[in-house]
Motif scaffolding. Structure first.
Motif, PDB file in Angstrom:
ATOM      1  N   THR A 128       5.287   7.872   8.056  1.00 53.90           N
ATOM      2  CA  THR A 128       6.484   7.167   7.591  1.00 53.90           C
ATOM      3  C   THR A 128       6.055   6.023   6.689  1.00 53.90           C
ATOM      4  O   THR A 128       5.229   5.191   7.094  1.00 53.90           O
ATOM      5  N   LEU A 129       6.601   5.996   5.468  1.00 53.70           N
ATOM      6  CA  LEU A 129       6.259   4.969   4.483  1.00 53.70           C
ATOM      7  C   LEU A 129       7.543   4.298   4.008  1.00 53.70           C
ATOM      8  O   LEU A 129       8.585   4.939   3.890  1.00 53.70           O
ATOM      9  N   SER A 130       7.448   3.002   3.711  1.00 56.55           N
ATOM     10  CA  SER A 130       8.580   2.275   3.143  1.00 56.55           C
ATOM     11  C   SER A 130       8.080   1.441   1.981  1.00 56.55           C
ATOM     12  O   SER A 130       7.042   0.787   2.082  1.00 56.55           O
ATOM     13  N   MET A 158       0.822  -1.211   0.000  1.00 50.43           N
ATOM     14  CA  MET A 158       0.000   0.000   0.000  1.00 50.43           C
ATOM     15  C   MET A 158       0.851   1.255   0.000  1.00 50.43           C
ATOM     16  O   MET A 158       0.499   2.267  -0.619  1.00 50.43           O
ATOM     17  N   ALA A 159       1.971   1.208   0.723  1.00 50.01           N
ATOM     18  CA  ALA A 159       2.791   2.411   0.885  1.00 50.01           C
ATOM     19  C   ALA A 159       3.368   2.895  -0.431  1.00 50.01           C
ATOM     20  O   ALA A 159       3.670   4.091  -0.576  1.00 50.01           O
ATOM     21  N   GLY A 160       3.535   2.005  -1.415  1.00 54.57           N
ATOM     22  CA  GLY A 160       4.190   2.367  -2.657  1.00 54.57           C
ATOM     23  C   GLY A 160       3.272   2.735  -3.797  1.00 54.57           C
ATOM     24  O   GLY A 160       3.746   2.961  -4.918  1.00 54.57           O
ATOM     25  N   ARG A 161       1.981   2.841  -3.533  1.00 54.12           N
ATOM     26  CA  ARG A 161       1.040   3.242  -4.583  1.00 54.12           C
ATOM     27  C   ARG A 161       0.437   4.584  -4.192  1.00 54.12           C
ATOM     28  O   ARG A 161      -0.132   4.717  -3.101  1.00 54.12           O
ATOM     29  N   PRO A 162       0.551   5.596  -5.067  1.00 50.44           N
ATOM     30  CA  PRO A 162       0.173   6.954  -4.673  1.00 50.44           C
ATOM     31  C   PRO A 162      -1.233   7.097  -4.095  1.00 50.44           C
ATOM     32  O   PRO A 162      -1.411   7.829  -3.113  1.00 50.44           O
TER      33      PRO A 162
END
Length: 477
Positions: free
Chosen positions: A424-426, A407-411
């Motif tokens: 904080t996202l990874s 989820m963190a890597g999709r805008p």
């Protein structure tokens, strides 16, 4: 003949397992097929194809594949992967995306439709496979590739700009990694650090369990290459579809919820202690962050922390340097932990949400089952409300919270996570540019107000609603 015996045995097992309605049992047919093929090759004296001898610009088409098998191929020549089975959340798909290799799963009968040497276009973004495309289609594809390259150049230009919203909210963007070669992306992307280092991947490509010295050398190199940026090491997370070749499968009826991750570490404490010992040696006095996966009860964390304390005491007795700063955290992926946060939070420095497993456990939907892929949306109110609840518990306690799942890597999903309080996202390195572009075009206060209202609406996925919100507010997604 021996060859005929192997074939008869496989045909018999295939007939019996093929009648099973259990998706896991049916998926094991591909493992048996691979074993049968290897035996037949050995018996007939023929050699299996050496992945390193395959041609440039190759696309691998297979029934199914594990993450370790993917790593057999030369990543500088592998251009894509097409699988008859699997899903976007299978581990092989996640590792492929981390390596910037497009992968498409759930392509029924693709093996019977493609011949060796056929030209193929693999569009991982839109889950499309074009076989023997016409010239005009190829021209369109090349134009799309050029446009993608242009977008990447634009994202690279953002590398040195701060990851901050228009109303000056600072967002920490980190990358996920699992191999030494991934560490080069830390500087290329301008990531703040490594939010998730998957320690199991090097274990999966070895023929035997690495000893303490081998592990310590590897983790030390990771810290060296990070050059002072923080790295969060997740302890060994195997089981399910991540099998160590020297341990084999564990025979669980439901491996995703079976003997895996921290459960193995606590039941085989010598294995976990060796890894923790190696991490302490590798740190050599430097800061160290350790994350325990798949914690379902606070007692499991306390047991893991006890093993870590034993290794710290051992290092001190031997006069070895211990980390100048030690941070201990957990992966939040088992929903039951949400109702134990009051007891958990005093014992952790951070919580990292693994949305891939969390989604499958929340909806009782095996993420590797192609029949269920896409059935449950990660932007469903149920999941977002759960995450909103967790963030509301964790942040006021002074404990850091991050999201390191897909989820963190999709805008669009990242937008939703920021709106419910995550800061904080990874993500995989290739996702940092698009997510940073979204962040820099976002007014966070507007998004928070929108999300607070949206979560009170009738239960339906918020994906399209968020897209409309982004379009109305000129947010780049």
């Amino acid at each position: 003949t021996a060859e005929a015996g192997v074939q008869r045995a496989f045909d018999d097992v295939r007939t019996r397992l093929g009648q099973s309605t259990d998706p896991y049992i049916r998926e094991r047919l591909s493992d048996l097929q691979d074993l049968s093929n290897r035996l037949l090759l050995r018996l007939t004296g023929r050699a299996a194809a050496d992945p390193s001898s395959l041609p440039d610009d190759m696309i691998v088409v297979a029934r199914d594949m594990g993450p370790a098998e993917l790593l057999d191929y030369d990543r500088t020549r592998l251009r894509g992967v097409v699988l008859e089975e699997g899903s976007a959340l299978s581990h092989v798909a996640i590792v492929a995306r981390a390596l910037d290799i497009p992968v498409v799963g759930r392509a029924p009968d693709v093996l019977s439709r493609i011949e060796a040497g056929d030209p193929i276009v693999v569009d991982g973004d839109n889950a499309q496979v074009l076989v023997r495309p016409a010239e005009d289609i190829l021209q369109t594809v090349h134009a799309a590739i050029d446009a993608r390259a242009e977008r990447r150049r634009k994202y690279m230009a953002l590398r040195d700009f701060p990851s901050a919203t228009r109303d000056q909210a600072r967002i920490s963007l980190n990358m996920n990694a699992g191999l030494l070669i991934d560490m080069q992306h830390l500087d290329e992307t301008g990531a703040d650090g490594v939010g998730l280092y998957r320690t199991e991947i090097p274990f999966m490509v070895r023929s035997e369990f690495p000893d303490v010295d081998a592990q310590a050398w590897l983790y030390g190199r990771v810290l060296d290459l990070a050059d002072g940026k923080p790295v969060t090491f997740r302890t060994l997370d195997v089981g399910g579809d991540k099998v160590l070749p020297y341990l084999g499968a564990f025979g669980d009826d439901n491996p995703a919820m079976g003997w895996r991750a921290i459960r193995i570490g606590l039941d085989r404490p010598a294995m976990l202690r060796r890894q923790l010992r190696a991490l302490i040696l590798a740190a050599n006095g430097r800061p160290l962050s350790v994350m325990f996966p798949m914690i379902a009860e606070v007692a499991e964390l306390l047991s893991a922390r006890h093993l870590l304390a034993l290794e710290l005491d051992r290092a001190k007795r031997r006069g070895q340097a211990v980390p100048e700063q030690l941070r201990v955290g957990v992966m939040f992926e088992v929903p039951a932990l949400a109702w134990q946060l009051d007891s958990l939070l005093p014992h952790v420095d951070f919580v990292s949400v693994g949305t891939n497993d969390l989604l499958q456990f929340l909806y009782a939907a095996d993420r590797g089952n192609s029949r269920l892929a896409g059935r449950y949306d990660s932007l469903s109110p149920a999941l977002l409300r759960l995450l909103h609840f967790v963030v509301g518990k964790v942040r006021p306690a002074g404990v850091d919270i991050a999201v390191c799942g897909e989820m963190a890597g999709r805008p669009v999903e990242a937008l939703a996570l920021l709106a419910i309080g995550v800061r904080t996202l990874s993500m995989s390195p290739g996702a940092i540019g698009p997510v940073k572009a979204m962040i820099r075009s976002l007014d966070l206060n507007d998004a928070v107000g929108f999300m607070n209202s949206a979560l009170t609406q009738p239960d339906r996925p918020l994906r399209e609603t968020l897209r409309l919100f982004a379009a109305d507010h000129s947010i780049e997604i």
